[in-house]
Design a protein around this motif. Structure first.
Motif, PDB file in Angstrom:
ATOM      1  N   ALA A   1       0.854  -1.191   0.000  1.00  0.00           N
ATOM      2  CA  ALA A   1       0.000   0.000   0.000  1.00  0.00           C
ATOM      3  C   ALA A   1       0.891   1.243   0.000  1.00  0.00           C
ATOM      4  N   TRP A   2       0.398   2.275  -0.696  1.00  0.00           N
ATOM      5  CA  TRP A   2       1.144   3.529  -0.809  1.00  0.00           C
ATOM      6  C   TRP A   2       0.268   4.691  -0.341  1.00  0.00           C
ATOM      7  N   SER A   3       0.918   5.736   0.131  1.00  0.00           N
ATOM      8  CA  SER A   3       0.235   6.962   0.485  1.00  0.00           C
ATOM      9  C   SER A   3       1.227   8.114   0.380  1.00  0.00           C
ATOM     10  N   ASP A   4       0.730   9.342   0.441  1.00  0.00           N
ATOM     11  CA  ASP A   4       1.571  10.536   0.301  1.00  0.00           C
ATOM     12  C   ASP A   4       1.109  11.583   1.298  1.00  0.00           C
ATOM     13  N   ALA A   5       2.023  12.514   1.603  1.00  0.00           N
ATOM     14  CA  ALA A   5       1.697  13.596   2.535  1.00  0.00           C
ATOM     15  C   ALA A   5       2.614  14.781   2.279  1.00  0.00           C
ATOM     16  N   LEU A   6       2.312  15.875   2.929  1.00  0.00           N
ATOM     17  CA  LEU A   6       3.075  17.136   2.864  1.00  0.00           C
ATOM     18  C   LEU A   6       3.036  17.725   1.455  1.00  0.00           C
ATOM     19  N   PHE A   7       1.826  18.138   1.048  1.00  0.00           N
ATOM     20  CA  PHE A   7       1.664  18.816  -0.235  1.00  0.00           C
ATOM     21  C   PHE A   7       1.736  20.336  -0.095  1.00  0.00           C
ATOM     22  N   PHE A   8       1.588  20.852   1.118  1.00  0.00           N
ATOM     23  CA  PHE A   8       1.719  22.294   1.319  1.00  0.00           C
ATOM     24  C   PHE A   8       3.195  22.651   1.446  1.00  0.00           C
ATOM     25  N   PRO A   9       3.599  23.858   1.085  1.00  0.00           N
ATOM     26  CA  PRO A   9       5.022  24.224   1.104  1.00  0.00           C
ATOM     27  C   PRO A   9       5.554  24.318   2.531  1.00  0.00           C
ATOM     28  N   PRO A  10       6.846  24.040   2.728  1.00  0.00           N
ATOM     29  CA  PRO A  10       7.433  24.088   4.078  1.00  0.00           C
ATOM     30  C   PRO A  10       7.782  25.510   4.505  1.00  0.00           C
ATOM     31  N   SER A  11       6.815  26.387   4.471  1.00  0.00           N
ATOM     32  CA  SER A  11       7.042  27.785   4.821  1.00  0.00           C
ATOM     33  C   SER A  11       6.556  28.042   6.238  1.00  0.00           C
ATOM     34  N   PRO A  12       7.388  28.668   7.074  1.00  0.00           N
ATOM     35  CA  PRO A  12       6.960  28.973   8.452  1.00  0.00           C
ATOM     36  C   PRO A  12       6.083  30.214   8.557  1.00  0.00           C
ATOM     37  N   ARG A  13       5.771  30.847   7.420  1.00  0.00           N
ATOM     38  CA  ARG A  13       4.943  32.052   7.462  1.00  0.00           C
ATOM     39  C   ARG A  13       3.493  31.691   7.774  1.00  0.00           C
ATOM     40  N   ARG A  14       2.895  32.501   8.617  1.00  0.00           N
ATOM     41  CA  ARG A  14       1.565  32.188   9.118  1.00  0.00           C
ATOM     42  C   ARG A  14       0.528  32.161   8.003  1.00  0.00           C
ATOM     43  N   PHE A  15       0.582  33.111   7.068  1.00  0.00           N
ATOM     44  CA  PHE A  15      -0.458  33.175   6.046  1.00  0.00           C
ATOM     45  C   PHE A  15      -0.373  31.990   5.089  1.00  0.00           C
ATOM     46  N   MET A  16       0.824  31.366   4.955  1.00  0.00           N
ATOM     47  CA  MET A  16       0.958  30.174   4.124  1.00  0.00           C
ATOM     48  C   MET A  16       0.419  28.946   4.853  1.00  0.00           C
ATOM     49  N   MET A  17       0.658  28.873   6.161  1.00  0.00           N
ATOM     50  CA  MET A  17       0.195  27.711   6.909  1.00  0.00           C
ATOM     51  C   MET A  17      -1.321  27.699   7.096  1.00  0.00           C
ATOM     52  N   GLN A  18      -1.974  28.844   6.912  1.00  0.00           N
ATOM     53  CA  GLN A  18      -3.419  28.893   7.056  1.00  0.00           C
ATOM     54  C   GLN A  18      -4.129  28.067   5.987  1.00  0.00           C
ATOM     55  N   PHE A  19      -3.463  27.870   4.843  1.00  0.00           N
ATOM     56  CA  PHE A  19      -4.087  27.158   3.725  1.00  0.00           C
ATOM     57  C   PHE A  19      -3.571  25.724   3.605  1.00  0.00           C
ATOM     58  N   HIS A  20      -2.972  25.180   4.665  1.00  0.00           N
ATOM     59  CA  HIS A  20      -2.363  23.865   4.538  1.00  0.00           C
ATOM     60  C   HIS A  20      -3.410  22.778   4.277  1.00  0.00           C
ATOM     61  N   ASN A  21      -4.611  22.896   4.860  1.00  0.00           N
ATOM     62  CA  ASN A  21      -5.638  21.884   4.623  1.00  0.00           C
ATOM     63  C   ASN A  21      -6.091  21.871   3.175  1.00  0.00           C
ATOM     64  N   VAL A  22      -6.287  23.056   2.610  1.00  0.00           N
ATOM     65  CA  VAL A  22      -6.721  23.153   1.214  1.00  0.00           C
ATOM     66  C   VAL A  22      -5.647  22.602   0.283  1.00  0.00           C
ATOM     67  N   LEU A  23      -4.384  22.992   0.532  1.00  0.00           N
ATOM     68  CA  LEU A  23      -3.294  22.528  -0.318  1.00  0.00           C
ATOM     69  C   LEU A  23      -3.056  21.037  -0.167  1.00  0.00           C
ATOM     70  N   GLU A  24      -3.261  20.515   1.031  1.00  0.00           N
ATOM     71  CA  GLU A  24      -3.051  19.082   1.261  1.00  0.00           C
ATOM     72  C   GLU A  24      -4.095  18.268   0.494  1.00  0.00           C
ATOM     73  N   ARG A  25      -5.343  18.679   0.553  1.00  0.00           N
ATOM     74  CA  ARG A  25      -6.391  17.955  -0.170  1.00  0.00           C
ATOM     75  C   ARG A  25      -6.230  18.096  -1.679  1.00  0.00           C
ATOM     76  N   ALA A  26      -5.907  19.310  -2.128  1.00  0.00           N
ATOM     77  CA  ALA A  26      -5.741  19.522  -3.573  1.00  0.00           C
ATOM     78  C   ALA A  26      -4.527  18.770  -4.109  1.00  0.00           C
ATOM     79  N   GLY A  27      -3.439  18.784  -3.364  1.00  0.00           N
ATOM     80  CA  GLY A  27      -2.238  18.090  -3.811  1.00  0.00           C
ATOM     81  C   GLY A  27      -2.435  16.594  -3.890  1.00  0.00           C
ATOM     82  N   ARG A  28      -3.161  16.018  -2.945  1.00  0.00           N
ATOM     83  CA  ARG A  28      -3.415  14.576  -2.968  1.00  0.00           C
ATOM     84  C   ARG A  28      -4.233  14.190  -4.191  1.00  0.00           C
TER      85      ARG A  28
END
Length: 260
Positions: free
Chosen positions: A171-198
């Motif tokens: 079985a395979w899976s993937d994770a971490l589709f949002f960019p590794p940026s410590p900026r707050r405004f980038m981390m706010q969209f991590h759920n959207v980017l994670e779902r879209a990237g998958r």
């Protein structure tokens, strides 16, 4: 470059680290079948996921490589951590049901030897779950996270390595589709980017997660492997034995001259 235990704990205590932990947990949950009373061992830095997936296990151990360092875990009760060499695990044959590798395989000296050692300690129905940085992902290109250190893998490389060590990817899976940026405004969209990237760009994930089954039907050649490590006794200074031998020989010659 190896990830130090202090740096790993520091990273997972940050907001970016907690988001990364949550994303990897979701990827593991999609392929992790619950097995009650199993014997589970984590190799590398696996503490956040052992606490989550090891609740139904009969026993859980956290093995930490000597190059990484170790910490006491859990905080209460008997200690379940051990400092080990990844090619010489302190376990008997076929005694573990599942092994989880995080921040481990990308740092080992010889990945094939490490997987061979894991094959040895797994039970006939044992499985190994591996989390490694993706060679095509963004996270492997930045060194401010632990995923930017060590040797990244592609799916093809990981499949070939597992098959050489007598494992079959299941079985395979993937994770971490949002960019590794410590900026707050980038981390706010991590759920959207994670779902879209998958859904839209799975080949560019930050990490690859694979579960592999131990393979038994292929013969394994028996070969004696000499360890590349040289262990020096702590209480015996180097050169002391040679000096003592020379002293003994000199005293013997002196006795012979005195008798003659």
């Amino acid at each position: 470059m190896h990830s130090d235990i202090v740096d790993l704990r520091s990273f997972y205590s940050t907001t970016l680290g907690r988001l990364a932990e949550r994303a990897i947990t979701m990827a593991l949950s999609s392929i992790w079948a619950s097995v009650p009373n199993e014997r589970l061992v984590g190799l590398g830095y696996t503490l956040p996921w052992l606490e989550r997936f090891g609740t139904d296990a009969e026993r859980v151990f956290a093995f930490m490589p000597a190059t990484q360092g170790a910490v006491v875990w859990p905080a209460t009760g008997p200690t379940a951590t051990a400092l080990v060499f990844d090619e010489e695990l302190p376990l008997v044959d076929s005694c573990i049901d599942r092994m989880l590798l995080v921040h481990s395989l990308e740092h080992v000296e010889n990945p094939r030897e490490t997987l061979n050692e894991i094959w040895r300690v797994l039970s006939p129905a044992g499985r190994v779950v591996i989390v490694v940085p993706n060679r095509r992902g963004v996270w492997a290109r930045f060194e401010h996270t632990p995923f930017g250190n060590g040797r990244p893998f592609s799916r093809g490389q990981l499949t070939e390595l597992l098959r050489e060590a007598n494992f079959t990817p299941a079985a395979w899976s993937d994770a971490l589709f949002f960019p590794p940026s410590p900026r707050r405004f980038m981390m706010q969209f991590h759920n959207v980017l994670e779902r879209a990237g998958r859904r839209f760009w799975p080949i560019f994930s930050g990490v690859i997660v694979v579960e592999a089954q131990k393979r038994l039907y292929q013969g394994v050649p028996v070969a004696q492997r000499a360890s590349r490590r040289v262990f020096v006794p702590v209480f015996s200074p180097q050169g002391a034995t040679r000096l003592g031998r020379k002293t003994t020989e000199a005293m013997s010659r002196t006795r012979q001259m005195t008798r003659s």
